[in-house]
Enzyme design. Structure first.
Site, mmCIF file in Angstrom:
data_model
loop_
_atom_site.group_PDB
_atom_site.id
_atom_site.type_symbol
_atom_site.label_atom_id
_atom_site.label_comp_id
_atom_site.label_asym_id
_atom_site.label_seq_id
_atom_site.Cartn_x
_atom_site.Cartn_y
_atom_site.Cartn_z
ATOM 1 N N PHE A 220 39.376 54.348 59.695
ATOM 2 C CA PHE A 220 40.715 54.967 59.234
ATOM 3 C C PHE A 220 41.918 54.033 59.492
ATOM 4 C CE2 PHE A 220 39.395 59.863 58.854
ATOM 5 C CZ PHE A 220 38.297 59.199 57.903
ATOM 6 N N HIS B 228 37.121 44.470 66.427
ATOM 7 C CA HIS B 228 37.313 44.621 65.108
ATOM 8 C C HIS B 228 38.527 43.158 64.989
ATOM 9 C CE1 HIS B 228 39.078 45.554 61.414
ATOM 10 N NE2 HIS B 228 37.955 46.044 61.216
ATOM 11 N N GLU C 1 32.142 40.814 59.037
ATOM 12 C CA GLU C 1 33.358 40.861 58.010
ATOM 13 C C GLU C 1 34.100 39.698 58.223
ATOM 14 O OE1 GLU C 1 34.658 45.353 58.297
ATOM 15 O OE2 GLU C 1 35.726 44.385 59.833
HETATM 16 O O1 G3P Z 1 36.760 48.056 59.362
HETATM 17 C C1 G3P Z 1 36.671 47.756 57.770
HETATM 18 C C2 G3P Z 1 37.363 46.751 57.505
HETATM 19 O O2 G3P Z 1 37.947 45.735 58.122
HETATM 20 C C3 G3P Z 1 37.349 46.426 56.303
HETATM 21 O O3 G3P Z 1 38.561 46.883 55.497
HETATM 22 O O4 G3P Z 1 39.855 47.783 53.892
HETATM 23 O O5 G3P Z 1 38.415 45.930 53.211
HETATM 24 O O6 G3P Z 1 37.288 47.929 53.608
HETATM 25 P P1 G3P Z 1 38.495 47.253 54.018
#
Ligand code: G3P
Length: 241
Positions: free
Chosen positions: A23, A106, A154
């Site tokens: 969130f 993160h 990510e």
């Molecule tokens: O933690 C999830 C994130 O960093 C990815 O964000 O908005 O690209 O789905 P989003």
């Protein structure tokens, strides 16, 4: 009398795909908005039978964990024991608020390597889940050695863009899956950044992950229920377990 319940232990999270909804600090996902989005997620989890968790702001952990039967994660914990640390948030504190675990490192809340190790072991010591975020296969390899419960790769440049890692950078996902499995096969692997539609989720799982970590697409969706239902169905369709 001691009864042997199961012969083989299968990690309960490994039997179904996982969708973690972050969130962040989005206005729509703060306070009552966070509770509404968590309730939608709970409904989808109950209807579709996928693992869904929500990573919420510290100030919303208690509110959501008290009202919704979903694992609630903190978005961050500090590598600090309880004590004289004004303004920090300990793993003990998030546990006391009802959290089931926390994201660690993160890309919007990076930690030093030493602090990553401390946070993961503090969470483990308290019986809480750790979800380590990484940005490349190389950092994922280092992270896997610390034995988090889950690892989510990510690429930061795709976060919030709507361009999905599973389509735009599939090699980051496949390479991460390869190296993490080699180093520590017990770690559950997710990917995130730009995950926006059901196909992004199925693609992520076809690349070898157990699920996804996403934020903006869900939080900003006109129809969060419809979007998450389609993602859950796609995840189940692609998941081989
Ligand atoms: O933690 C999830 C994130 O960093 C990815 O964000 O908005 O690209 O789905 P989003």
């Amino acid at each position: 009398m001691i009864r042997l319940k199961t012969i083989f232990f299968v990690h309960p999270l490994k039997s179904k795909p996982i969708i973690i909804l972050n969130f962040k600090t989005y206005r729509e996902a703060t306070g009552e908005g966070a509770l509404t989005l968590a309730r939608v997620a709970e409904r989808v989890r109950d209807e579709q039978g996928v693992n869904i968790m929500v990573a919420v702001q510290h100030t919303d952990i208690y509110r959501i964990a008290s009202s919704v039967e979903l694992p609630v994660l903190a978005q961050h914990v500090d590598a600090r024991e309880p004590g004289s640390w004004t303004g920090h948030v300990s793993a003990e504190a998030v546990k006391a608020s009802g959290a089931a675990g926390s994201l660690v490192n993160h890309s919007e809340r990076r930690l030093t390597l030493a602090d990553i190790g401390s946070c993961i072991s503090a969470l483990r010591g308290l019986g809480l889940l750790s979800v380590l975020c990484t940005d490349t296969p190389e950092t994922s390899a280092g992270g896997a050695a610390l034995s988090p419960d889950m690892l989510a790769v990510e690429p930061p440049e795709l976060i919030g863009t709507g361009i999905s890692v599973s389509k735009a950078k599939p090699e980051v996902v496949t390479k991460t899956v390869e190296v993490v499995k080699k180093i520590n096969s017990g770690v559950i692997i997710l990917c995130g950044a730009g995950i926006s539609v059901a196909e992004d989720v199925s693609r992520a799982i076809e690349l070898g992950t157990d699920g996804v970590l996403l934020a903006s697409a869900y939080v900003k969706a006109k129809d969060p229920y419809g979007l998450l239902t389609s993602m859950a169905k796609a995840a189940l369709g692609a998941f081989k377990g």
